[in-house]
Scaffold this motif. Structure first.
Motif, short mmCIF file in Angstrom:
data_model
loop_
_atom_site.label_atom_id
_atom_site.label_comp_id
_atom_site.label_asym_id
_atom_site.label_seq_id
_atom_site.Cartn_x
_atom_site.Cartn_y
_atom_site.Cartn_z
N ARG A 24 5.51 6.67 32.94
CA ARG A 24 4.58 7.69 33.40
C ARG A 24 3.79 8.14 32.18
O ARG A 24 4.36 8.58 31.18
CB ARG A 24 5.31 8.86 34.07
N GLY A 32 -0.19 11.16 33.67
CA GLY A 32 0.70 11.56 34.75
C GLY A 32 0.99 10.48 35.77
O GLY A 32 1.86 10.65 36.62
N ARG A 33 0.31 9.36 35.70
CA ARG A 33 0.53 8.27 36.67
C ARG A 33 1.50 7.24 36.12
O ARG A 33 1.66 7.07 34.91
CB ARG A 33 -0.79 7.57 36.99
N TRP A 34 2.14 6.52 37.05
CA TRP A 34 3.04 5.42 36.71
C TRP A 34 2.22 4.17 36.45
O TRP A 34 1.33 3.83 37.23
CB TRP A 34 4.03 5.16 37.83
N LEU A 121 4.54 4.70 45.83
CA LEU A 121 3.96 5.53 44.77
C LEU A 121 2.56 6.05 45.09
O LEU A 121 2.17 7.10 44.61
CB LEU A 121 3.94 4.79 43.44
N THR A 123 -1.07 7.21 45.05
CA THR A 123 -1.98 7.57 43.97
C THR A 123 -1.26 8.04 42.72
O THR A 123 -1.91 8.34 41.72
CB THR A 123 -2.97 8.66 44.43
N THR A 124 0.08 8.10 42.75
CA THR A 124 0.80 8.45 41.53
C THR A 124 0.99 7.21 40.64
O THR A 124 1.54 7.32 39.54
CB THR A 124 2.18 9.08 41.82
#
Length: 140
Positions: A24, A32-34, A121, A123-124
Motif C-alpha cells: 500500500r 494509499g492504494r495497493w 480491491l 478502486t483501492t
C-alpha cells in the motif's frame, strides 16, 4: 508543448504459491492504494536490477530471475487537460526467494493476495494490478 518528460519506473511482480505481493503506497502517485513494489529506474541502472532493488527497499523480500512482463504507460492530465504525469512502467516478474514482506521506504504495508482477494480491491488497487497478477499467476 508540455515540459513534462516520461519517467521510467519498474514494478516488481512477485508470486509465491498462488499469491502475489502488494504494497500500500505511502506517496503519490497512487497514495494509499495497493500496487506492486516499485519505483524509478536510476540513471545507468538496468531495469532488472532496479526491480530487485525497489522490491528489497520497500519490502525486504529477496528475489532473483527478473524477467520482462510488459511496459505500461500511466498518463494523467490536470483539470485543464494539461499533462500532469507520464510514467513508463516496466513490469518485471521476480522469483521469490525469501522474506515475508515488511513495509519500508515508501510502502505503508505489505500483504500477499490471491486473485480472488485482488478482485475485491476495486478502486483501492492501482490500475492494472489484477491484469498483471493474472499474467504472473496463470503462467506458473
Amino acid at each position: 508543448m508540455s515540459t513534462i518528460r516520461p519517467t521510467v519506473a519498474v514494478l516488481a511482480v512477485v508470486a509465491r504459491s498462488d499469491q502475489v505481493l502488494l504494497v500500500r503506497r505511502a506517496n503519490p502517485p497512487d497514495q494509499g492504494r495497493w500496487g506492486f513494489p516499485g519505483g524509478r529506474v536510476e540513471p545507468g541502472e538496468p531495469y532488472r536490477e532496479a526491480a530487485l532493488r525497489e522490491l528489497e527497499e520497500e519490502t525486504g523480500i529477496a528475489a532473483d530471475a527478473p524477467a520482462l512482463i510488459t511496459v505500461l504507460d500511466f498518463i494523467e492530465h490536470d483539470g485543464e487537460g494539461a499533462l500532469a504525469h507520464h510514467f513508463a512502467m516496466i513490469a518485471v516478474r521476480c522469483r521469490w526467494l525469501a522474506g515475508e514482506g515488511l513495509a519500508a521506504d515508501d510502502a505503508l504495508e505489505t500483504r500477499w493476495f490471491d486473485l480472488a482477494e485482488i478482485a475485491t480491491l476495486g478502486t483501492t488497487a492501482s490500475v492494472k494490478v489484477e491484469f498483471l497478477a493474472k499474467i504472473v499467476l496463470d503462467s506458473r
